[in-house]
Design a protein around this motif. Structure first.
Motif, PDB file in Angstrom:
ATOM      1  N   CYS A   1      73.657 -10.289 -57.466  1.00 39.99           N
ATOM      2  CA  CYS A   1      72.169 -10.384 -56.915  1.00 39.99           C
ATOM      3  C   CYS A   1      71.522 -10.838 -58.318  1.00 39.99           C
ATOM      4  O   CYS A   1      70.541 -11.119 -58.247  1.00 39.99           O
ATOM      5  CB  CYS A   1      71.483  -9.354 -56.248  1.00 39.99           C
ATOM      6  SG  CYS A   1      72.572  -8.722 -54.684  1.00 39.99           S
TER       7      CYS A   1
ATOM      8  N   TYR B   1      71.939 -14.866 -59.133  1.00 36.56           N
ATOM      9  CA  TYR B   1      71.468 -15.362 -57.925  1.00 36.56           C
ATOM     10  C   TYR B   1      69.722 -15.348 -58.501  1.00 36.56           C
ATOM     11  O   TYR B   1      68.858 -15.995 -58.288  1.00 36.56           O
ATOM     12  CB  TYR B   1      70.956 -14.837 -56.905  1.00 36.56           C
ATOM     13  CG  TYR B   1      70.254 -15.337 -55.681  1.00 36.56           C
ATOM     14  CD1 TYR B   1      70.949 -16.626 -54.906  1.00 36.56           C
ATOM     15  CD2 TYR B   1      69.408 -14.454 -55.664  1.00 36.56           C
ATOM     16  CE1 TYR B   1      70.798 -17.585 -54.363  1.00 36.56           C
ATOM     17  CE2 TYR B   1      68.433 -16.022 -54.281  1.00 36.56           C
ATOM     18  CZ  TYR B   1      68.773 -16.932 -54.264  1.00 36.56           C
ATOM     19  OH  TYR B   1      68.305 -17.483 -53.039  1.00 36.56           O
ATOM     20  N   SER B   2      69.180 -14.362 -58.733  1.00 33.52           N
ATOM     21  CA  SER B   2      67.475 -13.435 -59.086  1.00 33.52           C
ATOM     22  C   SER B   2      67.169 -14.215 -59.879  1.00 33.52           C
ATOM     23  O   SER B   2      65.923 -15.339 -60.195  1.00 33.52           O
ATOM     24  CB  SER B   2      67.368 -12.369 -58.776  1.00 33.52           C
ATOM     25  OG  SER B   2      67.891 -11.850 -57.667  1.00 33.52           O
TER      26      SER B   2
ATOM     27  N   CYS C   1      67.350  -9.502 -52.557  1.00 32.32           N
ATOM     28  CA  CYS C   1      67.897 -10.781 -53.367  1.00 32.32           C
ATOM     29  C   CYS C   1      65.882 -10.790 -53.719  1.00 32.32           C
ATOM     30  O   CYS C   1      65.581 -12.120 -54.648  1.00 32.32           O
ATOM     31  CB  CYS C   1      68.587 -11.747 -53.305  1.00 32.32           C
ATOM     32  SG  CYS C   1      70.086 -10.227 -54.195  1.00 32.32           S
ATOM     33  N   PHE C   2      65.842 -11.582 -52.382  1.00 31.50           N
ATOM     34  CA  PHE C   2      64.640 -12.797 -52.118  1.00 31.50           C
ATOM     35  C   PHE C   2      63.757 -11.710 -52.787  1.00 31.50           C
ATOM     36  O   PHE C   2      63.209 -12.975 -53.202  1.00 31.50           O
ATOM     37  CB  PHE C   2      64.324 -11.943 -50.601  1.00 31.50           C
ATOM     38  CG  PHE C   2      62.244 -12.876 -50.316  1.00 31.50           C
ATOM     39  CD1 PHE C   2      62.535 -15.071 -50.548  1.00 31.50           C
ATOM     40  CD2 PHE C   2      62.069 -12.474 -49.445  1.00 31.50           C
ATOM     41  CE1 PHE C   2      61.616 -15.228 -50.187  1.00 31.50           C
ATOM     42  CE2 PHE C   2      60.558 -13.019 -49.639  1.00 31.50           C
ATOM     43  CZ  PHE C   2      60.698 -14.612 -49.576  1.00 31.50           C
TER      44      PHE C   2
ATOM     45  N   CYS D   1      68.325 -17.396 -49.392  1.00 32.48           N
ATOM     46  CA  CYS D   1      68.761 -15.387 -49.182  1.00 32.48           C
ATOM     47  C   CYS D   1      69.601 -15.667 -48.197  1.00 32.48           C
ATOM     48  O   CYS D   1      70.343 -14.794 -48.504  1.00 32.48           O
ATOM     49  CB  CYS D   1      67.833 -14.828 -49.419  1.00 32.48           C
ATOM     50  SG  CYS D   1      67.004 -14.688 -51.504  1.00 32.48           S
TER      51      CYS D   1
ATOM     52  N   THR E   1      63.740 -11.777 -55.782  1.00 32.91           N
ATOM     53  CA  THR E   1      63.478 -13.358 -56.909  1.00 32.91           C
ATOM     54  C   THR E   1      61.626 -13.259 -56.762  1.00 32.91           C
ATOM     55  O   THR E   1      61.233 -14.353 -57.987  1.00 32.91           O
ATOM     56  CB  THR E   1      64.504 -14.338 -55.759  1.00 32.91           C
ATOM     57  OG1 THR E   1      65.497 -13.489 -56.462  1.00 32.91           O
ATOM     58  CG2 THR E   1      64.496 -15.611 -55.834  1.00 32.91           C
TER      59      THR E   1
ATOM     60  N   SER F   1      70.291  -9.440 -49.062  1.00 28.49           N
ATOM     61  CA  SER F   1      69.828 -10.720 -48.844  1.00 28.49           C
ATOM     62  C   SER F   1      67.842 -10.529 -48.908  1.00 28.49           C
ATOM     63  O   SER F   1      67.432 -11.056 -49.805  1.00 28.49           O
ATOM     64  CB  SER F   1      69.722 -11.413 -47.305  1.00 28.49           C
ATOM     65  OG  SER F   1      68.672 -12.637 -47.133  1.00 28.49           O
TER      66      SER F   1
END
Length: 660
Positions: free
Chosen positions: A233, A236-237, A309-310, A295, A313, A306
Motif C-alpha cells: 500500500c 502504491y500510495s 490506499c485511496f 484502487c 493517495t 482499497s
C-alpha cells in the motif's frame, strides 16, 4: 529427524472451484474481459497455485530435506534478483514462475511457523529465520516490480482530452470599478459538469493502462498473502501521489502556501481562482473518481485496503486544493472578489456529494470534514464581502462633481454589479438566510428614510433576503448620488445629474431579472423619481429665460402702447440667456438616446411655444426699427435646431451669429 504436522490439502474439485472464483473476481471490474481472460489463463499456474497445498509437505522430514528445499527456492529468488531487467518486462512466463516461487516460499514459511520441533527448537528457528529472509528478498523485489508497473503504465490525460470546456471570458477581470461599468454583461464561467443527476462512474477514465491491472493484482495478492500489505500500500500510495500531483500540475494548480496566496495582487489571484474553479471539478469528478476505481480494481478483495490506499493517495492533493480556498476565505474581503469566491463556493458545494461518496467511512473523515469546513468559511467570506460592498458604496466620496452631469462610474459599477449577482441568486439567498437579521439590513443614510411601504415589503415572507439586501444597496446608492449632486453649484445640473443616474438605475432593473426581484413597486417609485428630477431640471434651467418672454412690463405704465425700449431689452436678454445656456448645456451629457430625445422634446414644447407666441405678438413692433435683427436674432426654427445640440457632451458656442 524432525516431526512435522501435515498441512491440510484441498480436494481436486475444490481446487478448481477456488481457482475459478479467483478468475471471476479478477475479471469482475475489467473493461476488457476477453483480453484479460486470455492473460489470466496464461498465468493460470501461478494463480491456481494459491488454492492448492504447497509442494513441500511431509509428515516427517529431516533437516537436510528442508535445507535442500530452501536452497532451491533461494536460488530461484536470487537468480531474478541479480538480473538487470524487470521481471514483468521480460515475459509472462517468467512473471508466473517468479510468483510460483514466491508462493512456495510463503507456504513453506507458514508451514515451518506452524510446526514445533520436539527435539531441537534451535534448528527449527534457524530454518524459519532463513525462510523469512528469502521471503523478504522476494517481497522487496515484488515491491520494485509493483512500483515499476505503476510508473511505466501511468496514463496522463490532458484536460482537452476530456472534452470539458469552460468559458474563459468572465465579468470580473479588473481590480477597480471599471470592471462593472460596461453595459453588457459578459459571459460568466460555465458550470463545468454541473448536471446534478450525474453518476461518478460516468467520468471514469483509465489512469493506468488496462492491460497492467491484472499484473498489479497478482503482485498485490502475493504481498498481502505474505503479510507485506503495508509495504504494498505504501508503494502504491507513493507512486500515485506523484501521479495526482502531476494531474494538478496539468490543470495548472500550483502548490502555494496560504501566506503566498495572501501576498498575491488581485490580477494574479483572479487568474488563480479561475483555474482553481475549473481544476477542482475535473480533479474530483474525473481524476479522483478514476483513482478510486483503480484502487478498487487492485485492492477491493483485501477489505479496507482499497479505501485506505485511496485516502492516503489523494488526501494530499485535496488538502492542497482546500488550502487555496482557505487562503481566499481568510483574505481581504474586497468587493471585486465576490464573483470569483461565489464561483468557488458553488463549485465546492456542488462537489460535496461526490467528495462524501469518495471519502466514505472513518478513513475519509478528515478529508470530508475539511471540505465541509472550508465551504463554510468560504460562505462566511461571501457574506463579509457582500457587507463590504455595501459599505464601499456608502463611503464612496468625491471631491469634485462628475463632468457633464452624466452617469457616475459608481452608478454603473453598482448596478452592473448587482445585476451580475442575479446569476447567483439561489446561493446568495441561502447564505444571506444564514446570517443574522442585524447583518442583513445595514443602516441607510439619513437622507433615505424607510417608508411604510418599505417596512411592509421587508416584513413580507415573500421578499427574499437577496431582494431586501439589493433594495438596501440601491437606496444606499441613491443616498450617495444625492450627496454627489450637491457638489454642483448649478441647481439645474444637480437635478440633471440625479435624473440621469436614477433613469440608468431604472433601465438596469427593468431590462434584467432585477425587475422580478425588486418588483414593480420599485420600478414605479423610481420612474416617478427620475421624472420629478427631469421636471425640476426644466424649471431650474428655463424658468429664468422664459421670464423674458412674459408680457408683464412690456407696455408703458398707464398706457397700452408697447415700449420698444423694454421690448428690445427683453429680446436682447433672451438672446444672451439662450446663448449662455446653449454653451453650457451642449456640454452636458445624456448617454441614453431615448431619454435625451424625450428631454429635448419636453424643453422644446415649453420654450418654443412661449417664444413663438412672444415673437408673433411683438416682432412687428421692431421690424421698422433700425437694426431689428440685432434684437430678433433667432427664429423659432433656429431655436428648434439649436436644441438638437443639447446634451451631447460636446460644448459649443453660437458666437453671436445666426445658424445658416
Amino acid at each position: 529427524m524432525a516431526d512435522f504436522k501435515t498441512v491440510g490439502s484441498l480436494e481436486r474439485g475444490e481446487q478448481v472451484i477456488a481457482a475459478a472464483q479467483q478468475i471471476v473476481k479478477a475479471l469482475g471490474t475489467s473493461k476488457n474481459p476477453t483480453e484479460d481472460m486470455i492473460k489470466f489463463l496464461s498465468n493460470f499456474d501461478a494463480n491456481f497455485s494459491k488454492s492448492r497445498m504447497p509442494e513441500f509437505v511431509v509428515k516427517k522430514a529431516d533437516r537436510s530435506q528442508v535445507e535442500e528445499r530452501l536452497e532451491i527456492l533461494q536460488d530461484k529468488i536470487m537468480s531474478w534478483d541479480s538480473d538487470q531487467y524487470m521481471i514483468w518486462d521480460s515475459s509472462q512466463e517468467e512473471a508466473s514462475d517468479y510468483l510460483q516461487a514466491v508462493d512456495d516460499v510463503r507456504n513453506l514459511t507458514e508451514s515451518l511457523g506452524g510446526f514445533s520441533l520436539e527435539e531441537d527448537n534451535h534448528v527449527d528457528s534457524e530454518l524459519l529465520h532463513r525462510a523469512h529472509g528469502i521471503l523478504q528478498m522476494a517481497m522487496v523485489r515484488l515491491e520494485e516490480e509493483f512500483s515499476h508497473i505503476l510508473v511505466k503504465n501511468n496514463q496522463l490525460l490532458e484536460p482537452e482530452q476530456l472534452s470539458f470546456n469552460s468559458c474563459e471570458e468572465d465579468f470580473v477581470n479588473e481590480d477597480s470599478m471599471s470592471s462593472f461599468e460596461a453595459d453588457s454583461v459578459g459571459c460568466t464561467q460555465e458550470r463545468l459538469l454541473r448536471d446534478s443527476s450525474h453518476n461518478l462512474e460516468e467520468y471514469i477514465v483509465d489512469l493506468i493502462h488496462p492491460t497492467s491491472i491484472l499484473d498489479l493484482k497478482c503482485i498485490a495478492e502475493a504481498m498481502f498473502f505474505s503479510h507485506y500489505d503495508r509495504e504494498c500500500c505504501q508503494a502504491y500510495s507513493s507512486i500515485r501521489k506523484d501521479a495526482l500531483d502531476e494531474c494538478l500540475f496539468i490543470l495548472e494548480v500550483e502548490k502555494m502556501s496560504i501566506e503566498e496566496v495572501l501576498k498575491m495582487d488581485w490580477s494574479d489571484l483572479n487568474q488563480k481562482i479561475k483555474k482553481w474553479n475549473r481544476a477542482i471539478k475535473i480533479f474530483v469528478r474525473v481524476y479522483l473518481s478514476s483513482e478510486k476505481h483503480l484502487c478498487d480494481q487492485i485492492f477491493l478483495e483485501f477489505g479496507s485496503a482499497s479505501r485506505n490506499c485511496f485516502v492516503e493517495t489523494s488526501k494530499g492533493s485535496m488538502l492542497q486544493l482546500m488550502n487555496f480556498a482557505e487562503a481566499i476565505a481568510i483574505g481581504p474581503r474586497s468587493p471585486e472578489k465576490l464573483f470569483r469566491v461565489l464561483d468557488m463556493y458553488e463549485g465546492l458545494a456542488d462537489l460535496l456529494p461526490d467528495i462524501d461518496a469518495l471519502f466514505m467511512e472513518e478513513a475519509g473523515y478528515s478529508v470530508r470534514s475539511e471540505c465541509h469546513e472550508v465551504l463554510k468559511r468560504v460562505g462566511d467570506s461571501i457574506r463579509g464581502i457582500f457587507l463590504e460592498f455595501e459599505n464601499a458604496v456608502r463611503t464612496n466620496t468625491s471631491s469634485n462633481p462628475y463632468a457633464g452631469g452624466g452617469i457616475h462610474p459608481l452608478t454603473k459599477y453598482v448596478m452592473n454589479y448587482i445585476r451580475a449577482l442575479m446569476d447567483y441568486s439561489d446561493t446568495l439567498n441561502l447564505l444571506l438566510e444564514d446570517s443574522s437579521e442585524e447583518d442583513q439590513m445595514s443602516p441607510l443614510s439619513n437622507s433615505n428614510q424607510i417608508t411604510e411601504e418599505d417596512e411592509q415589503r421587508r416584513s413580507s415572507h415573500s421578499v427574499t433576503r437577496m431582494a431586501r439586501r439589493l433594495g438596501s444597496i440601491t437606496s444606499t446608492l441613491e443616498s450617495n448620488l444625492d450627496a454627489k449632486s450637491k457638489l454642483y453649484k448649478d441647481s439645474s445640473l444637480q437635478c440633471f445629474f440625479l435624473m440621469n443616474n436614477i433613469y440608468y438605475m431604472v433601465q438596469k432593473v427593468k431590462n434584467s431579472e432585477l425587475g422580478t426581484l425588486l418588483g414593480d413597486d420599485w420600478i414605479r417609485k423610481h420612474n416617478r423619481k427620475f421624472q420629478q428630477q427631469a421636471l425640476s431640471y426644466e424649471r431650474a434651467s428655463w424658468k429664468f429665460i422664459l421670464s423674458f418672454l412674459k408680457e408683464e412690463g412690456i407696455c408703458s405704465p398707464g398706457s397700452s402702447s408697447v415700449s420698444k425700449t423694454v421690448l428690445k431689452e427683453r429680446f436682447k436678454s433672451f438672446n444672451l440667456a439662450f446663448e449662455e445656456i446653449y454653451k453650457i448645456q451642449t456640454a452636458w451629457l445624456i448617454a441614453d438616446l431615448q431619454l435625451r430625445e424625450d428631454l429635448r422634446i419636453s424643453v422644446s414644447l415649453n420654450v418654443l411655444q412661449a417664444y413663438r407666441m412672444f415673437l408673433g405678438r411683438y416682432a412687428g413692433h421692431l421690424e421698422c426699427s433700425r437694426n431689428s435683427d440685432k434684437y430678433i436674432k433667432y427664429s423659432a426654427e433656429d431655436l428648434e435646431n439649436y436644441l438638437l445640440d443639447f446634451f451631447e457632451g460636446s460644448p459649443r458656442s453660437l458666437n453671436n451669429q445666426r445658424r445658416r
